[in-house]
Design an enzyme around this catalytic site. Structure first.
Site, PDB file in Angstrom:
ATOM      1  N   ASP A 111      41.972  17.986   4.932  1.00  0.00           N
ATOM      2  CA  ASP A 111      42.369  16.787   4.186  1.00  0.00           C
ATOM      3  C   ASP A 111      43.853  16.766   3.884  1.00  0.00           C
ATOM      4  OD1 ASP A 111      42.351  18.929   2.478  1.00  0.00           O
ATOM      5  OD2 ASP A 111      41.484  17.838   0.794  1.00  0.00           O
ATOM      6  N   LYS A 162      44.105  26.987  -8.840  1.00  0.00           N
ATOM      7  CA  LYS A 162      43.868  26.037  -9.936  1.00  0.00           C
ATOM      8  C   LYS A 162      43.994  26.647 -11.336  1.00  0.00           C
ATOM      9  CE  LYS A 162      41.344  22.974  -6.945  1.00  0.00           C
ATOM     10  NZ  LYS A 162      41.120  23.748  -5.725  1.00  0.00           N
ATOM     11  N   ASP A 223      47.863  16.015  -0.094  1.00  0.00           N
ATOM     12  CA  ASP A 223      46.426  16.318  -0.080  1.00  0.00           C
ATOM     13  C   ASP A 223      45.697  15.001  -0.327  1.00  0.00           C
ATOM     14  OD1 ASP A 223      44.233  18.759  -1.405  1.00  0.00           O
ATOM     15  OD2 ASP A 223      43.855  16.613  -1.518  1.00  0.00           O
TER      16      ASP A 223
HETATM   17  N1  GDD Z   1      33.326  24.192   6.519  1.00  0.00           N
HETATM   18  C1  GDD Z   1      33.567  24.179   5.213  1.00  0.00           C
HETATM   19  N2  GDD Z   1      32.672  24.751   4.354  1.00  0.00           N
HETATM   20  N3  GDD Z   1      34.685  23.566   4.767  1.00  0.00           N
HETATM   21  C2  GDD Z   1      34.916  23.548   3.432  1.00  0.00           C
HETATM   22  C3  GDD Z   1      34.036  24.125   2.498  1.00  0.00           C
HETATM   23  C4  GDD Z   1      32.834  24.768   3.005  1.00  0.00           C
HETATM   24  O1  GDD Z   1      32.003  25.297   2.266  1.00  0.00           O
HETATM   25  N4  GDD Z   1      34.554  23.926   1.260  1.00  0.00           N
HETATM   26  C5  GDD Z   1      35.710  23.267   1.422  1.00  0.00           C
HETATM   27  N5  GDD Z   1      35.932  23.015   2.742  1.00  0.00           N
HETATM   28  C6  GDD Z   1      37.077  22.331   3.358  1.00  0.00           C
HETATM   29  C7  GDD Z   1      37.288  20.925   2.813  1.00  0.00           C
HETATM   30  O2  GDD Z   1      36.649  19.974   3.667  1.00  0.00           O
HETATM   31  C8  GDD Z   1      38.806  20.790   2.894  1.00  0.00           C
HETATM   32  O3  GDD Z   1      39.221  20.338   4.173  1.00  0.00           O
HETATM   33  C9  GDD Z   1      39.302  22.216   2.707  1.00  0.00           C
HETATM   34  O4  GDD Z   1      38.217  23.062   3.000  1.00  0.00           O
HETATM   35  C10 GDD Z   1      39.842  22.482   1.304  1.00  0.00           C
HETATM   36  O5  GDD Z   1      38.863  22.096   0.370  1.00  0.00           O
HETATM   37  P1  GDD Z   1      39.204  21.088  -0.822  1.00  0.00           P
HETATM   38  O6  GDD Z   1      37.944  20.857  -1.568  1.00  0.00           O
HETATM   39  O7  GDD Z   1      39.959  19.918  -0.323  1.00  0.00           O
HETATM   40  O8  GDD Z   1      40.117  22.030  -1.721  1.00  0.00           O
HETATM   41  P2  GDD Z   1      41.281  21.609  -2.722  1.00  0.00           P
HETATM   42  O9  GDD Z   1      42.054  20.462  -2.224  1.00  0.00           O
HETATM   43  O10 GDD Z   1      40.701  21.516  -4.082  1.00  0.00           O
HETATM   44  O11 GDD Z   1      42.206  22.939  -2.704  1.00  0.00           O
HETATM   45  C11 GDD Z   1      42.595  23.528  -1.472  1.00  0.00           C
HETATM   46  O12 GDD Z   1      43.662  22.793  -0.865  1.00  0.00           O
HETATM   47  C12 GDD Z   1      44.892  22.761  -1.628  1.00  0.00           C
HETATM   48  C13 GDD Z   1      45.930  22.022  -0.798  1.00  0.00           C
HETATM   49  O13 GDD Z   1      45.490  20.779  -0.413  1.00  0.00           O
HETATM   50  C14 GDD Z   1      43.032  24.976  -1.759  1.00  0.00           C
HETATM   51  O14 GDD Z   1      43.236  25.599  -0.504  1.00  0.00           O
HETATM   52  C15 GDD Z   1      44.306  25.027  -2.600  1.00  0.00           C
HETATM   53  O15 GDD Z   1      44.751  26.359  -2.730  1.00  0.00           O
HETATM   54  C16 GDD Z   1      45.396  24.183  -1.934  1.00  0.00           C
HETATM   55  O16 GDD Z   1      46.558  24.160  -2.776  1.00  0.00           O
HETATM   56 MG    MG Z   2      41.858  19.086  -0.722  1.00  0.00          MG
END
Ligand code: GDD
Ligand code: MG
Length: 350
Positions: A111, A162, A223
């Site tokens: 994303d 976070k 993001d």
């Molecule tokens: N296959 C799979 N399985 N993908 C997953 C799973 C899972 O169980 N959980 C999450 N993802 C994928 C989501 O689809 C997304 O593309 C990515 O992993 C990150 O998950 P998000 O839910 O978007 O996390 P976030 O935005 O809260 O935080 C993450 O991204 C930030 C930057 O955008 C973390 O990596 C943070 O450390 C980072 O700063």
């Molecule tokens: Mg994200």
């Protein structure tokens, strides 16, 4: 040849109701799924084989991308029956890698919209003989992200996902959601349970004094986790503020599919995207918004920084700001929606 893993299995909870039927990475930003922009970027950097780590609505990806024939890459699917978390998903996808134990593997959150120099990140990983290189970016409010302080040479000191208390906010450098891993580091992630790469793998690597490198890149980064970010990302792509190989030569105030019918007195501006077969009435003003396929917008309605999903109908004289309207919803004549409103699929608002 560089192989990549794309993480696209999250629920996209913050983007409900848009993600009820479509997983977040498949929502169209400037007319293409976010994943499609990422595949194009990776391809430009020489990636020819990508493993998609899917879970939530896994079938949607395969229906759209197939095995990558028309996208110039070979696509392989690693489907999780139960979500394995980010680390578990990377480990699960790694069973499809063909590279050697010491080779680099590119990993992308699905994303993230960015123009990152992928080849440059791989080179820095190599130069530093790193176990993992993390792409970092600086943001005003780091709280919703992973905080990653580094020393003068870029070595990561800590990974704090976070943070909650003010004392925990030790830097404005955050994990931008793209990594280069040494293959052997991925293979060491436990394969029999969910693992968070942010809360478990990175802290463990640091505790073991492994070489984790942070590479700050100040290019475009966003993001797409919330509706407003999603609308902004799409508008930035259309305006040419966010780079994408898919939009070269097509940027401007608006991106309107040829099959859409837009009245000549309507004003489509601020990076608005108008999808296939959408119909926009006389005097309508649409700014910085995403209008999906088959949407109807009545005359003199104003839509700003909003998302209107497939086949929704907005009547005339409506005022819509910072709003998400899910598929097939209907908005009656003259309705003003409060900013932040979420209209669910098939709902009617009068
Ligand atoms: N296959 C799979 N399985 N993908 C997953 C799973 C899972 O169980 N959980 C999450 N993802 C994928 C989501 O689809 C997304 O593309 C990515 O992993 C990150 O998950 P998000 O839910 O978007 O996390 P976030 O935005 O809260 O935080 C993450 O991204 C930030 C930057 O955008 C973390 O990596 C943070 O450390 C980072 O700063
Ligand atoms: Mg994200």
């Amino acid at each position: 040849m560089l192989e990549a893993i794309l993480l696209v299995g999250g629920q996209g909870t913050r983007l409900r109701p848009l993600t009820i039927s479509t997983p977040k990475p498949m929502l169209p930003v400037a007319g293409f799924a976010c994943t499609e922009h990422q595949i194009a970027l990776a391809r430009e950097a020489g990636v020819r084989r990508i493993i998609l780590g899917t879970s939530y609505r896994a079938e949607v990806f395969e229906e759209y991308f197939g095995h990558g024939e028309t996208f110039g890459v070979e696509l392989v699917y690693a489907v999780e029956d139960e979500p394995l978390g980010t680390g578990g998903a990377i480990r699960n996808a790694a069973t499809h890698l063909t590279c050697g134990q010491n080779d680099p593997v590119l990993v992308f959150n699905g994303d993230v919209l960015t123009g990152l120099d992928i080849a440059g990140l791989v080179q820095k990983w190599r130069d530093a003989n790193a176990d993992v290189a993390l792409y970092l970016t600086c943001v005003e409010d780091p709280r919703p992200y992973g905080l990653v302080p580094t020393d003068a040479k870029g070595r990561v000191l800590e990974f704090r996902e976070k943070p909650i208390t003010p004392e925990e906010i030790v830097t404005d450098q955050i994990n931008a959601g793209c990594y280069v891993f040494k293959r052997s580091v991925i293979d060491a992630i436990p394969s029999d349970r969910p693992v968070s790469v942010e809360r478990e793998t990175f802290p463990e690597l640091l505790a073991a004094n492994r070489m984790v490198l942070g590479v700050v890149d100040d290019g475009y980064w966003l993001d797409l986790g919330t509706p407003l970010a999603f609308a902004k990302g799409s508008a930035d792509l259309v305006l040419g503020i966010a780079p994408s190989p898919l939009l070269v030569g097509r940027t401007g105030e608006a991106l309107i599919e040829a099959s859409a019918q837009v009245d000549s007195s309507a004003s489509i501006i601020g990076g608005t995207y108008v999808g296939h077969n959408a119909v926009i009435g006389a005097g309508a003003v649409i700014t910085g918004s995403v209008i999906f396929a088959d949407v109807e917008v009545g005359s003199d309605s104003r839509i700003t920084n909003s998302i209107v999903s497939t086949a929704a109908k907005i009547s005339s004289d409506c005022q819509i700001v910072d709003t998400v309207i899910a598929e097939r919803a209907q908005i009656g004549i003259g309705v003003t929606l409060d900013p932040g409103t979420l209209v669910f699929p098939d709902d009617t608002v009068n």
